[in-house]
Enzyme design. Structure first.
Site, PDB file in Angstrom:
ATOM      1  N   LYS A 219       0.865  -1.178   0.000  1.00  0.00           N
ATOM      2  CA  LYS A 219       0.000   0.000   0.000  1.00  0.00           C
ATOM      3  C   LYS A 219       0.904   1.231   0.000  1.00  0.00           C
ATOM      4  O   LYS A 219       0.762   2.155   0.807  1.00  0.00           O
ATOM      5  CB  LYS A 219      -0.926  -0.016   1.223  1.00  0.00           C
TER       6      LYS A 219
ATOM      7  N   ASP B 255      -5.510  -4.267  -1.692  1.00  0.00           N
ATOM      8  CA  ASP B 255      -6.943  -4.418  -1.918  1.00  0.00           C
ATOM      9  C   ASP B 255      -7.224  -4.916  -3.332  1.00  0.00           C
ATOM     10  O   ASP B 255      -8.110  -5.750  -3.558  1.00  0.00           O
ATOM     11  CB  ASP B 255      -7.693  -3.121  -1.631  1.00  0.00           C
TER      12      ASP B 255
ATOM     13  N   ASP C 166      -0.290 -12.429   5.951  1.00  0.00           N
ATOM     14  CA  ASP C 166      -1.103 -13.244   6.844  1.00  0.00           C
ATOM     15  C   ASP C 166      -2.535 -13.326   6.315  1.00  0.00           C
ATOM     16  O   ASP C 166      -3.133 -14.401   6.221  1.00  0.00           O
ATOM     17  CB  ASP C 166      -1.077 -12.638   8.241  1.00  0.00           C
TER      18      ASP C 166
END
Length: 274
Positions: free
Chosen positions: A104, A138, A162
């Protein structure tokens, strides 16, 4: 202490498991330290949190609310580079198409941006033969559930990795089908992605396939490639036949025909003998 700095979790579809995603073959490689899991936290209302708020105000001009808890997200260039090196090496050794850096960096330039830059540097200098791309976390989650075939090896910091690991496991039948390994330069520990699941201990109910598949990964790591293929194929045969499966691979978790852990293990042993 063992310095196991990279977690590797393959997510692969097996014929016989009811899923809308029959052709998944994704590998997630993630950091196993640093990031938001580093454990550097400041509890709401403490003197340490107040001092941190003051420091942030002095150095950035930003205000942290006095009723906020804070977790720090350290990502080092050296840590990012070595997990990137591991992912790129895995891609080369297993003839994978590409490595996708998950980040990100548009928001967290000094952590995720650093992670991305380090991966690019390692790829350019040491693995020019391996294709490298990047994507926002995302967007990668969307790709995994809409077009998983566009994902190959996903390289991520700790937190994203994770989450992606569990998402990838869900695509292929759940954590009961998710093997894994944590590796360093001189050591490796192979384990099911779900951990030890102490709540299922002694109930003869848990799916043993993830652990068996982790054993196949161990055999491959040791150079026992033929044995690794035999174990993997035995698991695939049991799943494909569909007669001896634990509750998590049944259409309903309350299916009275679900097999127990030991029955599934015996079925894999029988398939090995065939």
């Amino acid at each position: 202490a063992l310095d196991l700095y990279a977690g590797i979790r393959p997510c692969r579809s097996f014929a016989g498991i009811p899923t809308p995603f029959p052709d998944v073959e994704v590998v997630i490689v993630r950091m196993t330290g640093e990031d938001l899991y580093a454990g550097i936290e400041y509890e709401i209302g403490t003197d340490a949190a107040a001092r941190l708020r003051s420091f942030v105000r002095e150095t950035t001009g930003a205000d942290v609310s006095d009723d906020a808890g804070v977790t720090l997200k350290p990502i080092s260039r050296s840590g990012a580079a070595r997990v990137a090196r591991r992912a790129l090496a895995y891609a080369r050794e297993h003839s994978r198409r590409k490595v996708t850096v998950v980040h990100k960096a548009t928001v967290m330039r000094f952590t995720d941006g650093l992670f991305l830059d380090a991966a690019r540097e390692v790829a350019a200098s040491e693995y020019p033969d391996v294709a490298l791309e990047d994507g926002l976390v995302d967007a990668i989650c969307q790709r995994l559930v809409r077009r998983p075939e566009t994902c190959d090896v996903l390289l991520a910091p700790m937190l994203y990795g994770d989450i992606l690991s569990d998402l990838g496991a869900a695509l292929v039948g759940g954590l009961g089908m998710a093997p894994g390994v944590n590796v360093g330069d001189n050591n490796a520990v192979f384990e099911a992605a779900h951990g030890s699941v102490p709540g299922q201990a002694g109930r003869n109910r848990a799916n043993p396939m993830a652990l068996v598949l982790s054993g196949a990964m161990l055999l491959r790591h040791l150079g026992e490639h033929r044995a690794a293929v035999r174990v993997h194929d035995a698991v695939a045969a049991v799943v494909r036949e569909g007669r001896t499966l634990t509750y998590d691979l049944r259409p309903s978790p309350d299916d009275p025909g679900a097999a127990g852990t030991s029955e599934v293990a015996d079925a894999v042993i029988e398939a090995l003998s065939r």
